[in-house]
Design a protein around this motif. Structure first.
Motif, PDB file in Angstrom:
ATOM      1  N   ASP A  63       0.331   6.165   0.309  1.00 27.31           N
ATOM      2  CA  ASP A  63       0.265   5.189   1.528  1.00 27.31           C
ATOM      3  C   ASP A  63      -0.774   5.763   2.607  1.00 27.31           C
ATOM      4  OD1 ASP A  63       1.943   4.022  -0.223  1.00 27.31           O
ATOM      5  OD2 ASP A  63       3.702   4.307   1.230  1.00 27.31           O
ATOM      6  N   PHE A  91      -0.431   2.895   8.595  1.00 28.44           N
ATOM      7  CA  PHE A  91       0.360   3.989   9.138  1.00 28.44           C
ATOM      8  C   PHE A  91      -0.526   4.955   9.821  1.00 28.44           C
ATOM      9  CE2 PHE A  91       2.381   2.495   5.032  1.00 28.44           C
ATOM     10  CZ  PHE A  91       3.512   2.220   5.633  1.00 28.44           C
ATOM     11  N   PHE A 151       1.731  -1.045  10.935  1.00 29.42           N
ATOM     12  CA  PHE A 151       3.085  -0.898  10.619  1.00 29.42           C
ATOM     13  C   PHE A 151       3.627   0.330  11.309  1.00 29.42           C
ATOM     14  CE2 PHE A 151       6.995  -0.097   7.763  1.00 29.42           C
ATOM     15  CZ  PHE A 151       7.557  -1.146   8.384  1.00 29.42           C
ATOM     16  N   LEU A 187       6.502   0.594  14.642  1.00 26.60           N
ATOM     17  CA  LEU A 187       7.931   1.020  14.604  1.00 26.60           C
ATOM     18  C   LEU A 187       8.136   1.948  15.731  1.00 26.60           C
ATOM     19  CD1 LEU A 187       8.063   1.517  10.759  1.00 26.60           C
ATOM     20  CD2 LEU A 187       9.386  -0.195  12.298  1.00 26.60           C
ATOM     21  N   GLU A 203       1.920   0.675   0.423  1.00 27.27           N
ATOM     22  CA  GLU A 203       2.955   0.111   0.834  1.00 27.27           C
ATOM     23  C   GLU A 203       2.656  -1.188   1.092  1.00 27.27           C
ATOM     24  OE1 GLU A 203       5.901   1.822   3.207  1.00 27.27           O
ATOM     25  OE2 GLU A 203       7.181   0.080   3.343  1.00 27.27           O
ATOM     26  N   VAL A 240       1.634  10.173   3.069  1.00 26.96           N
ATOM     27  CA  VAL A 240       2.577   9.885   4.196  1.00 26.96           C
ATOM     28  C   VAL A 240       3.631   8.838   3.757  1.00 26.96           C
ATOM     29  CG1 VAL A 240       0.881  10.467   5.892  1.00 26.96           C
ATOM     30  CG2 VAL A 240       1.112   8.247   5.250  1.00 26.96           C
ATOM     31  N   THR A 241       4.926   9.027   4.609  1.00 31.89           N
ATOM     32  CA  THR A 241       5.253   9.971   5.501  1.00 31.89           C
ATOM     33  C   THR A 241       6.046  10.849   4.678  1.00 31.89           C
ATOM     34  OG1 THR A 241       7.153   8.731   6.163  1.00 31.89           O
ATOM     35  CG2 THR A 241       5.144   8.757   7.414  1.00 31.89           C
ATOM     36  N   VAL A 264       9.843   9.839   4.214  1.00 26.79           N
ATOM     37  CA  VAL A 264       9.955   8.430   3.612  1.00 26.79           C
ATOM     38  C   VAL A 264       9.241   8.066   2.356  1.00 26.79           C
ATOM     39  CG1 VAL A 264       9.948   5.951   4.359  1.00 26.79           C
ATOM     40  CG2 VAL A 264      10.349   7.800   6.110  1.00 26.79           C
ATOM     41  N   CYS A 265       8.178   7.581   2.352  1.00 24.65           N
ATOM     42  CA  CYS A 265       7.447   7.243   1.101  1.00 24.65           C
ATOM     43  C   CYS A 265       7.304   8.450   0.053  1.00 24.65           C
ATOM     44  CB  CYS A 265       6.453   6.352   1.072  1.00 24.65           C
ATOM     45  SG  CYS A 265       7.188   4.725   1.888  1.00 24.65           S
ATOM     46  N   TYR A 287       5.742  11.437  11.150  1.00 24.96           N
ATOM     47  CA  TYR A 287       5.783  11.241  12.435  1.00 24.96           C
ATOM     48  C   TYR A 287       6.892  12.016  13.180  1.00 24.96           C
ATOM     49  CZ  TYR A 287       3.707   6.591  11.024  1.00 24.96           C
ATOM     50  OH  TYR A 287       3.062   5.533  10.538  1.00 24.96           O
TER      51      TYR A 287
HETATM   52  N1  TIU Z   1       4.795   5.101   3.437  1.00 20.71           N
HETATM   53  C1  TIU Z   1       5.802   5.338   4.327  1.00 20.71           C
HETATM   54  O1  TIU Z   1       6.404   6.326   4.550  1.00 20.71           O
HETATM   55  N2  TIU Z   1       6.583   4.171   4.807  1.00 20.71           N
HETATM   56  C2  TIU Z   1       7.084   4.190   6.154  1.00 20.71           C
HETATM   57  O2  TIU Z   1       7.811   2.976   6.652  1.00 20.71           O
HETATM   58  N3  TIU Z   1       7.228   5.572   6.596  1.00 20.71           N
HETATM   59  C3  TIU Z   1       7.798   5.934   7.838  1.00 20.71           C
HETATM   60  O3  TIU Z   1       8.099   7.008   7.987  1.00 20.71           O
HETATM   61  N4  TIU Z   1       8.206   4.470   8.809  1.00 20.71           N
END
Ligand code: TIU
Length: 224
Positions: free
Chosen positions: A24, A29, A35, A39, A72, A157-158, A161-162, A187
């Motif tokens: 991703d 990102f 996106f 956020l 994503e 990343v991140t 998360v992904c 982040y």
């Molecule tokens: N690619 C991924 O990690 N999607 C996210 O939404 N990550 C966040 O840290 N928000």
């Protein structure tokens, strides 16, 4: 077999049965107006790993390793985006809403593309995924099995998360996984560190982590 110092112990892999997976690294990102920014995140933190990911890509390409990029993304009609996921952001900044780089997190929009310095080249796989994990609803498992891939080297990343979700999915499916520490970012710097620790804890419960220099030295030594 290539062997390199890693955490929690030496990682060994057979390069012909290994894929580099870059998770991703999309404008959504890493750039303002996507996106990640919608956020409420500071996207500049993620930009710091671009040189390390570029080096890792160069290394894999030099050695003829399979390279997989994930994105994503959601279909334009959002039929693959559960309401529970879309409700996560503020109105006007949600998945599917119009932003400065096109509709947020929608397949084919400018913001959904991989950033130009890390763009895929011919022969590399690009996997669009509607979830955090790279196996969910993508068909990737069958393609990896057909290709005889047993080892996965992760970047992107991140971290928590992904990347972590994809690594956990891979771990459950029996892949031997290595995450390159300088080539992943969050982040939330503390979340990155916590994720690295939880991957390698308990004897490598999710997989291994290593430095880019260690991987590069081991791969170049093998080549010499
Ligand atoms: N690619 C991924 O990690 N999607 C996210 O939404 N990550 C966040 O840290 N928000």
């Amino acid at each position: 077999m290539i062997r390199l110092p890693a955490r929690p112990a030496t990682f060994s892999f057979e390069p012909t049965r290994t894929a580099l997976v870059v998770i991703d690294m999309q404008r959504d990102f890493l750039e303002p107006g996507g996106f990640g920014a919608a956020l409420g995140n500071d996207v500049t933190l993620l930009q710091t790993i671009v040189p390390a990911v570029a080096s890792l890509l160069a290394l894999a390409r030099e050695q003829g390793m399979l390279v997989i990029h994930t994105r994503e993304s959601h279909l334009a009609d959002l039929s693959d985006c559960p309401a529970a996921k879309r409700e996560g952001g503020a109105v006007g900044l949600r998945i599917g809403d119009a932003g400065p780089m096109g509709r947020i997190l929608v397949r084919g929009e400018p913001g959904n593309q991989i950033i130009p310095p890390l763009a895929p080249i011919a022969g590399e796989w690009v996997i669009d995924k509607p979830g955090k994990g790279m196996f969910y609803a993508t068909g990737l498992g069958d393609r990896l099995a057909a290709q005889g891939i047993d080892y996965l080297i992760f970047a992107g990343v991140t971290t928590e998360v992904c990347v972590q979700t994809s690594m956990r999915e891979a771990n459950d499916r029996g892949y031997r996984c290595l995450l390159i520490e300088e080539a992943t970012e969050s982040y939330f710097p503390a979340f990155k560190q916590a994720t690295l620790e939880m991957i390698v804890a308990q004897g490598g419960i999710v997989g291994h982590t290593a430095n880019l220099a260690a991987l590069s030295a081991a791969m170049n030594e093998e080549q010499a």
